[in-house]
Design a protein around this motif. Structure first.
Motif, short mmCIF file in Angstrom:
data_model
loop_
_atom_site.label_atom_id
_atom_site.label_comp_id
_atom_site.label_asym_id
_atom_site.label_seq_id
_atom_site.Cartn_x
_atom_site.Cartn_y
_atom_site.Cartn_z
N THR A 208 -8.18 0.77 5.20
CA THR A 208 -7.75 1.09 4.13
C THR A 208 -8.58 1.22 2.75
O THR A 208 -8.68 1.79 2.10
CB THR A 208 -6.50 0.30 3.74
N ALA B 166 -10.70 4.26 3.01
CA ALA B 166 -10.10 5.43 2.44
C ALA B 166 -9.77 5.11 0.93
O ALA B 166 -9.67 6.26 0.21
CB ALA B 166 -8.40 5.47 3.02
N VAL B 167 -9.51 4.10 0.34
CA VAL B 167 -9.17 4.02 -1.04
C VAL B 167 -10.64 4.60 -1.76
O VAL B 167 -10.60 5.33 -2.62
CB VAL B 167 -8.90 2.55 -1.39
N PHE C 61 -5.75 8.12 1.60
CA PHE C 61 -5.59 6.82 1.37
C PHE C 61 -3.99 6.53 1.91
O PHE C 61 -3.60 5.47 2.53
CB PHE C 61 -5.74 6.35 0.00
N ARG D 145 -8.51 -1.68 -3.83
CA ARG D 145 -9.62 -1.80 -3.06
C ARG D 145 -10.27 -3.19 -3.26
O ARG D 145 -10.62 -3.80 -2.08
CB ARG D 145 -10.98 -0.79 -3.33
N ALA E 119 -2.87 3.72 4.51
CA ALA E 119 -1.94 2.87 3.90
C ALA E 119 -0.80 2.63 4.57
O ALA E 119 -0.03 1.54 4.60
CB ALA E 119 -1.66 3.02 2.32
N LEU F 177 -6.65 2.41 -7.98
CA LEU F 177 -7.23 2.36 -6.55
C LEU F 177 -8.24 1.32 -6.51
O LEU F 177 -8.43 0.55 -5.63
CB LEU F 177 -7.57 3.83 -6.33
N SER G 4 -10.67 8.21 -1.57
CA SER G 4 -9.90 8.48 -2.85
C SER G 4 -10.43 8.80 -4.28
O SER G 4 -10.40 9.49 -5.00
CB SER G 4 -8.64 7.96 -2.69
N ALA H 65 0.81 -1.30 -0.03
CA ALA H 65 0.09 -0.12 -0.06
C ALA H 65 0.86 1.26 0.10
O ALA H 65 0.44 2.32 -0.68
CB ALA H 65 -1.12 -0.05 1.26
#
Length: 184
Positions: free
Chosen positions: A75, A78-79, A46, A112, A50, A108, A82, A11
């Motif tokens: 994560t 967050a991805v 992210f 994910r 990460a 991304l 983003s 990541a």
């Protein structure tokens, strides 16, 4: 534990690759800097998620699986944040910028998917002992291994001097770089 290092490394290496793909360059105009700042800002959540190592306890299989699951959840969230933020950024004022964002979103999405699959596989890991977990965990984390073969989302970006220069001036790009840079 090598599993923790693998997930963290995959990541954080991706985030570092994406942001440093904008390298160093010459002058850029304010519009390009502002747009590039938004791109890097979209990646900041992210980058933080990460580069936060999962909380694992090698002596406690249940805690290890829970820590990895929590990391994958954070994560993955967050991805998605983003991706959503990149969708909200307007068209690039720089030729090639929109293609770059499209590659970022594709990468991304792959990340994910890999993290979601690994998180789902964690539910099947037998945590009755460290030994049984050590056999089942590599299989559960196999989707992350596949991320190593992911195409470089920054391919071709090095040739875009205007984006490189804009990233050098964009505060969010500097912040993401510092988040993903290895500690010295």
């Amino acid at each position: 534990m090598s599993t923790r290092r693998l997930t963290y490394t995959l990541a954080s290496a991706f985030v570092l690759l994406v942001v440093t793909g904008c390298g160093t360059g010459g002058d850029s105009d304010a519009e390009a800097v502002a747009w590039t700042n938004q791109v890097c800002g979209a990646l900041s959540g992210f980058a933080r998620a990460a580069t936060t190592q999962p909380q694992v306890n090698g002596a406690d299989p249940v805690a290890t699986v829970r820590g990895l699951g929590d990391y994958f959840t954070a994560t993955g969230t967050a991805v998605q944040g983003s991706i959503t933020a990149l969708d909200a950024i307007g068209p690039s004022p720089v030729a090639g910028g929109d293609e770059y964002v499209a590659r970022l979103k594709g990468a991304l999405t792959q990340i994910r998917t890999g993290f979601d699959a690994a998180r789902g596989q964690l539910t099947t890991v037998d945590t009755s002992s460290v030994q049984t977990m050590s056999v089942a965990l590599p299989t559960a984390l196999a989707p992350l291994q596949e991320l190593r073969n992911m195409a470089d989302p920054t391919a071709g970006l090095q040739a875009n001097d205007e984006l490189k220069a804009a990233a050098d001036k964009a505060a969010n790009c500097q912040q993401v770089r510092s988040t993903t840079s290895p500690a010295r």
